[in-house]
Motif scaffolding. Structure first.
Motif, PDB file in Angstrom:
ATOM      1  N   THR A 131      34.939  35.064  46.523  1.00 30.98           N
ATOM      2  CA  THR A 131      36.062  35.623  47.270  1.00 30.98           C
ATOM      3  C   THR A 131      35.538  36.546  48.366  1.00 30.98           C
ATOM      4  O   THR A 131      34.769  37.463  48.091  1.00 30.98           O
ATOM      5  CB  THR A 131      37.010  36.415  46.335  1.00 30.98           C
ATOM      6  OG1 THR A 131      37.434  35.553  45.272  1.00 30.98           O
ATOM      7  CG2 THR A 131      38.225  36.894  47.103  1.00 30.98           C
ATOM      8  N   TRP A 166      45.424  35.784  51.699  1.00 33.37           N
ATOM      9  CA  TRP A 166      46.245  35.769  50.490  1.00 33.37           C
ATOM     10  C   TRP A 166      47.358  36.810  50.544  1.00 33.37           C
ATOM     11  O   TRP A 166      48.468  36.585  50.057  1.00 33.37           O
ATOM     12  CB  TRP A 166      45.330  35.999  49.287  1.00 33.37           C
ATOM     13  CG  TRP A 166      46.009  36.423  48.017  1.00 33.37           C
ATOM     14  CD1 TRP A 166      46.783  35.659  47.199  1.00 33.37           C
ATOM     15  CD2 TRP A 166      45.947  37.718  47.407  1.00 33.37           C
ATOM     16  NE1 TRP A 166      47.209  36.395  46.109  1.00 33.37           N
ATOM     17  CE2 TRP A 166      46.699  37.670  46.226  1.00 33.37           C
ATOM     18  CE3 TRP A 166      45.317  38.920  47.758  1.00 33.37           C
ATOM     19  CZ2 TRP A 166      46.845  38.766  45.384  1.00 33.37           C
ATOM     20  CZ3 TRP A 166      45.465  40.011  46.931  1.00 33.37           C
ATOM     21  CH2 TRP A 166      46.227  39.929  45.756  1.00 33.37           C
ATOM     22  N   HIS A 197      39.494  36.000  52.785  1.00 33.47           N
ATOM     23  CA  HIS A 197      40.359  35.294  51.829  1.00 33.47           C
ATOM     24  C   HIS A 197      41.439  36.233  51.300  1.00 33.47           C
ATOM     25  O   HIS A 197      42.603  35.836  51.129  1.00 33.47           O
ATOM     26  CB  HIS A 197      39.530  34.754  50.663  1.00 33.47           C
ATOM     27  CG  HIS A 197      38.425  33.842  51.075  1.00 33.47           C
ATOM     28  ND1 HIS A 197      37.239  33.727  50.375  1.00 33.47           N
ATOM     29  CD2 HIS A 197      38.317  33.001  52.145  1.00 33.47           C
ATOM     30  CE1 HIS A 197      36.459  32.854  50.981  1.00 33.47           C
ATOM     31  NE2 HIS A 197      37.078  32.405  52.055  1.00 33.47           N
ATOM     32  N   SER A 238      39.626  33.251  42.398  1.00 35.16           N
ATOM     33  CA  SER A 238      39.448  32.158  43.349  1.00 35.16           C
ATOM     34  C   SER A 238      40.395  31.013  43.031  1.00 35.16           C
ATOM     35  O   SER A 238      40.968  30.385  43.924  1.00 35.16           O
ATOM     36  CB  SER A 238      38.004  31.646  43.305  1.00 35.16           C
ATOM     37  OG  SER A 238      37.114  32.641  43.719  1.00 35.16           O
ATOM     38  N   ARG A 254      41.307  28.573  45.830  1.00 35.16           N
ATOM     39  CA  ARG A 254      39.954  28.317  46.332  1.00 35.16           C
ATOM     40  C   ARG A 254      39.019  28.106  45.150  1.00 35.16           C
ATOM     41  O   ARG A 254      38.076  28.862  44.934  1.00 35.16           O
ATOM     42  CB  ARG A 254      39.466  29.487  47.190  1.00 35.16           C
ATOM     43  CG  ARG A 254      40.314  29.773  48.412  1.00 35.16           C
ATOM     44  CD  ARG A 254      39.692  30.870  49.258  1.00 35.16           C
ATOM     45  NE  ARG A 254      38.371  30.502  49.706  1.00 35.16           N
ATOM     46  CZ  ARG A 254      38.112  29.784  50.792  1.00 35.16           C
ATOM     47  NH1 ARG A 254      39.107  29.364  51.552  1.00 35.16           N
ATOM     48  NH2 ARG A 254      36.877  29.492  51.129  1.00 35.16           N
TER      49      ARG A 254
END
Length: 472
Positions: free
Chosen positions: A4, A12, A8, A158, A163
């Protein structure tokens, strides 16, 4: 191998769900990285609308992200982090007396980027007009660094944000997928019923100092299924942070981490004793499972067949009709691998590739064989009256080739082909080849064994054991 990154987290934070997920992330990070907690309270998901602080912590010794002693936390995912922080600290400062503030640290968390210079200026300004013992701000960059200290939480998160990292899987998502192979969803007791000694062995392994636990299983994935089911039960919060590792790259990365982790080796992951001991010496708990292994571990626990009546009761409790539950449990013969094949609603993914119609007829006789010494014979087949399997020099390759109706070179190709994949038929250790799961092999291949092949195998058995042996 951080999964992460700050970018990201920033992306998010644009999602509506992040508002309820951020407290859960911070809560798990604190639980994973702060050893002596007296208070940990971070309402998450549908509970985020509660009045009061977003979080409360009390600990003897914190870390660079969690101040020691008592602290109160405010969290925000919006794009204007400073504006949210201003409103939060203003309202909380007005609510608490100077004496109350002096006993507490104030921590504001945002997944958005917030420059160090701006944060330092903001903290200095707020400290001048309040009495908080300490004031801290954590932004997306801090969360990225914090996640590096807790790779188990990093992997879980993740997956939460879509992800999924390569080579690893958090045990929570594994269990979720496993429980949903059937309808109604399977419960943990379907896999843990009548296995109290095994549950106790896992509990002892978790409570003792870092070590490895090898669980002997019939089906190749039975051990991981059992552990995943256990992780979903009440009181197993520690086990929920376990990581299933599928690749050597991920194993070496995680095994070298200083922070203790529960590492679950995928049954298809080939590990040397040094790979295991190195991870244990780094403070990690290692769970290994499979039908056989040559492992540097004093811990060895068999995962026994389940009692069919216990499994039947577990299925009834999960919502299955009583008659169907008893039928499935009886047909599974205590094997959770077979039970999964009987109960799954996803027929298109039910069987491994070695059991497909265009393959299984040729390799079906392997269901009769537990394993063999896979070395080139030094002599031709000798007098049939002499012992064969395991003889010196070993001639197992000639016998297995004869049973399958192929030559030794073709047998090499069969071994090479079917020892790979997520559900391999064969496992190779040095010069020995084993059928990974004899139960699975018999269940999926036995129906295509010809009478000729069966009689030939019986002849071999007579040669080795003697015709009068009770085993025949």
């Amino acid at each position: 191998m951080p999964w992460t990154r700050g970018i990201h987290l920033d992306q998010w934070a644009d999602e509506l769900a992040s508002r309820g997920q951020l407290p859960h992330l911070v809560r798990r990070l604190i639980r994973s990285t702060v050893p002596s907690l007296r208070i940990l309270d971070f309402p998450a998901f549908e509970q985020v609308g509660r009045t009061g602080f977003d979080g409360a912590v009390d600990c003897d010794k914190g870390n660079q992200y969690v101040p020691p002693g008592e602290s109160r936390w405010e969290l925000g995912t919006g794009g204007e982090a400073r504006k949210k922080a201003n409103g939060d600290i203003k309202s909380r400062t007005e609510e608490l007396s100077d004496e109350e503030q002096s006993k507490l640290a104030f921590v504001f968390v945002t997944p958005r980027p917030w420059s160090k210079e701006d944060r330092k200026e903001w903290i200095t300004k707020q400290a001048a007009k309040s009495k908080w013992r300490e004031i801290h701000v954590l932004d997306g960059n801090d969360l990225e660094h914090w996640l590096e200290l807790a790779p188990d939480i990093d992997i879980w998160f993740s997956r939460v944000v879509g992800r999924a990292p390569a080579g690893v899987q958090d045990i929570e998502s594994y269990w979720q997928a496993l429980s949903l192979i059937a309808e109604p969803a399977l419960t943990a007791s379907v896999f843990t019923a009548s296995r109290e000694p095994e549950v106790a062995a896992v509990g002892k392994w978790l409570s003792d100092s870092a070590s490895s636990l090898f669980m002997r299983t019939s089906g190749i994935s039975d051990g991981v299924d059992f552990l995943a089911a256990m992780s979903s039960e009440k009181g197993q919060e520690k086990l929920r942070d376990a990581i299933i590792v599928y690749s050597m790259e991920a194993w070496r990365d995680l095994a070298s981490r200083r922070e203790p982790i529960i590492l679950v080796a995928a049954p298809t992951l080939e590990l040397q004793a040094s790979d295991i001991s190195g991870a244990v010496n780094s403070g990690h708990r290692i769970f290994l499972s499979g039908s056989r292994g040559n492992l540097a571990s004093h811990s060895d626990q068999a995962l026994r067949r389940q009692d069919c009546y216990s499994v039947s009761r577990a299925l009834v409790a999960a919502g299955y009709p009583e008659a169907r539950s008893l039928g499935i449990a009886s047909s599974a013969c205590g094997s959770s691998s077979i039970l999964k094949r009987l109960i799954t609603k996803h027929r298109e993914t039910e069987f491994p590739s070695w059991s497909k119609d265009d393959v299984r007829t040729g390799i079906a006789p392997l269901a009769l064989i537990g394993g063999w010494r896979h070395v080139s014979p030094e002599a031709p087949v000798r007098d049939p009256s002499l012992p064969r399997i395991g003889s010196d020099p070993p001639i197992d390759v000639l016998l297995v080739s004869d049973l399958l109706g192929c030559n030794p070179d073709e047998l090499d190709g069969i071994v090479t082909r079917w020892q790979v994949g997520t559900e391999p038929l064969l496992i190779r250790f040095g010069h020995s080849v084993f059928v990974a799961s004899r139960e699975d092999a018999w269940y999926l291949l036995a129906g295509t064994i010809s009478r000729e092949k069966l009689l030939r195998f019986c002849d071999y058995a007579c040669d080795v054991l003697g015709e009068d042996n009770p085993a025949l």
